[in-house]
Scaffold this active site. Structure first.
Site, short mmCIF file in Angstrom:
data_model
loop_
_atom_site.label_atom_id
_atom_site.label_comp_id
_atom_site.label_asym_id
_atom_site.label_seq_id
_atom_site.Cartn_x
_atom_site.Cartn_y
_atom_site.Cartn_z
N ASP A 110 0.85 -1.19 0.00
CA ASP A 110 0.00 0.00 0.00
C ASP A 110 0.89 1.24 0.00
O ASP A 110 2.06 1.19 0.38
CB ASP A 110 -0.95 0.01 1.19
CG ASP A 110 -0.24 0.23 2.52
OD1 ASP A 110 0.69 -0.55 2.81
OD2 ASP A 110 -0.59 1.18 3.25
N GLU B 182 -0.07 -0.49 5.83
CA GLU B 182 0.95 0.11 6.69
C GLU B 182 0.84 1.63 6.71
O GLU B 182 0.96 2.26 7.76
CB GLU B 182 2.34 -0.31 6.21
CG GLU B 182 3.46 0.01 7.19
CD GLU B 182 4.01 1.43 7.07
OE1 GLU B 182 4.63 1.90 8.04
OE2 GLU B 182 3.80 2.07 6.02
#
Length: 448
Positions: free
Chosen positions: A91, A153
């Site tokens: 991500d 994250e």
């Protein structure tokens, strides 16, 4: 002994560029309010397929409590050999401002020797680094390898942090390589030994039942936005030191220096503007608390009315070094803000996210093997630095696997501009770090 791997990694770099181009094309911001969740899913599926093809055949997608998908791919260790856990995340941060980019955000673009695109360094470049190292080694891995690629994250919502303690055997390892940091500068192999912890809060200030005319009531009616500005101003002194009551602010960094002129270049400080704080740059970014105002809800300039605001709010990020707990930091920040609210204004502080600081000690067979691998790949001794960022997962891994050595490395460098427009990676860092990781995986044993 390293020539065969050096040649293999170099030959794989065109493929690495194609891999990174594919990954960057996925708009994998783990926030459904901004981008379709399907983009994260496609990125996760790509990662699982790529590492399966590279020899980690036990690959799967695992849903976590925050709704994100973690990719886990494994290959068991040969008898008597250790297992290494390779961490990364797919991500990315949102673009921030598309218009500020000099190249297309979601299209890997080569410019002046660097590869540009969101996630090129943080952290899709590290995914490609892991992948290139494994491809260079080929099918006969001398150690067990587990790849874990996190899917949220950057949002700090803790999906993988909750997953690890409930799936301890799935991720158990003797050494853990967290590839989500970077080198002190291009060509200087660097271990990150400390990370600051962090708490994010949203503070809401209320003073009136509703907006009122600034001419009819201005001067006596308490302005919530002015109250918020006053409160935020108390969080730093005139030199720029963070001044949250109850938190020490005189710590010093004992490791590698961060020269002021280099910091100015790395941070893009404008000519004539002073670096903030009364310590060295290393003290300020690696050893002391730092308060950042991430956002303010207030009327925009265009379209604003001549009215006094009844409420205002701000999103704040407080970073703190090892030795301070998230609870202590949160209590100090909350108490400071509540005490600083002027005129009896109501101040409500809501916790958004929290993570502990982390220290990765030197020493141990994994660190020794990785140091030798970095030295062989880069042709110079590795150094150690701190990092002002936070990776809360590191503490979860340390608590869950206390016998495992945790090492923080990565393909980023100060010119990567992670989290900002025009993020980029120097491809030589992918090449050199992939070689170092391949050398490490080939040489690491527990008998040193």
């Amino acid at each position: 002994m390293s020539d065969d791997l050096r040649t293999a990694v170099r030959r794989l770099m065109p493929r690495a560029k194609a891999d990174l181009a594919e990954l960057v094309s996925y708009r994998s911001v783990a926030d459904a309010r901004q981008f379709p969740p399907e983009q994260c899913r496609k990125a996760a599926e790509w990662v699982a397929a790529a590492f399966s093809e590279a020899g980690l055949t036990d690959a799967g997608l695992h849903e976590t409590e925050d709704g994100s998908t973690t990719v886990i791919a494994r290959r068991p260790a040969p008898p008597g050999a250790p297992t290494v856990l390779l961490y990364c995340h797919y991500d990315v941060q949102p673009p921030v401002d598309d218009a500020a980019w000099h190249t297309p955000v979601w299209e890997l673009t080569e410019k002046d020797g660097r590869w540009y695109g969101r996630g090129a360094a943080d952290c899709k470049g590290n995914i490609v680094m892991h992948l290139t190292a494994l491809r260079a080694l080929g099918p006969d891995l001398p150690v067990g390898v587990t790849l874990v690629a996190e899917g949220s994250e950057e949002q700090g919502t803790g999906g993988l942090q909750a997953f690890v303690p409930k799936n301890t055997e799935l991720l158990r390892a003797d050494a853990i390589v967290v590839a989500d940091t970077g080198n002190f500068e291009v060509g200087v192999p660097t271990f990150t030994e400390t990370l600051r912890g962090g708490v994010n809060v949203v503070v809401t200030v209320s003073t009136l039942k509703g907006p009122v005319h600034s001419g009819s009531y201005g001067g006596a009616a308490p302005d919530a936005l002015a109250a918020l500005i006053h409160m935020l101003a108390t969080l730093r002194d005139g030199s720029g030191n963070t001044t949250v009551r109850g938190l020490p602010r005189d710590q010093t960094w004992q490791g590698v220096d961060y020269p002021a002129e280099q910091f100015r270049r790395d941070a893009g400080v404008l000519d004539g503007v002073r670096i903030t704080g009364d310590g060295s740059a290393a003290d300020m970014v690696w050893a002391r608390p730092a308060l950042t105002v991430l956002g303010i809800d207030a009327p925009p300039v265009v379209g604003s009315a001549a009215a006094i605001q009844p409420t205002a709010r701000a999103r704040l990020n407080l970073r703190f070094p090892p030795g301070i707990t998230p609870g202590t930091a949160l209590d100090a920040l909350t108490g400071h803000l509540e005490a600083a609210a002027p005129w009896g204004a109501t101040a409500v502080v809501e916790l958004e996210a929290a993570g502990s600081a982390f220290r990765s000690p030197a020493g141990g067979p994994a660190r020794t093997a990785m140091s030798a691998a970095l030295r062989d790949s880069y042709g110079r001794e590795p150094i150690a630095q701190g990092n002002g960022g936070s990776i809360p997962l590191c503490n979860v891994l340390a608590e869950t696997y206390p016998e495992a050595e945790i090492m923080l490395i990565g393909v980023e460098d100060p010119g990567s501009r992670i989290h900002a427009p025009n993020e980029s990676v120097d491809p030589s860092e992918i090449e050199r770090l992939a070689l170092a990781e391949a050398l490490f995986l080939r040489s690491f044993t527990l008998s040193r």
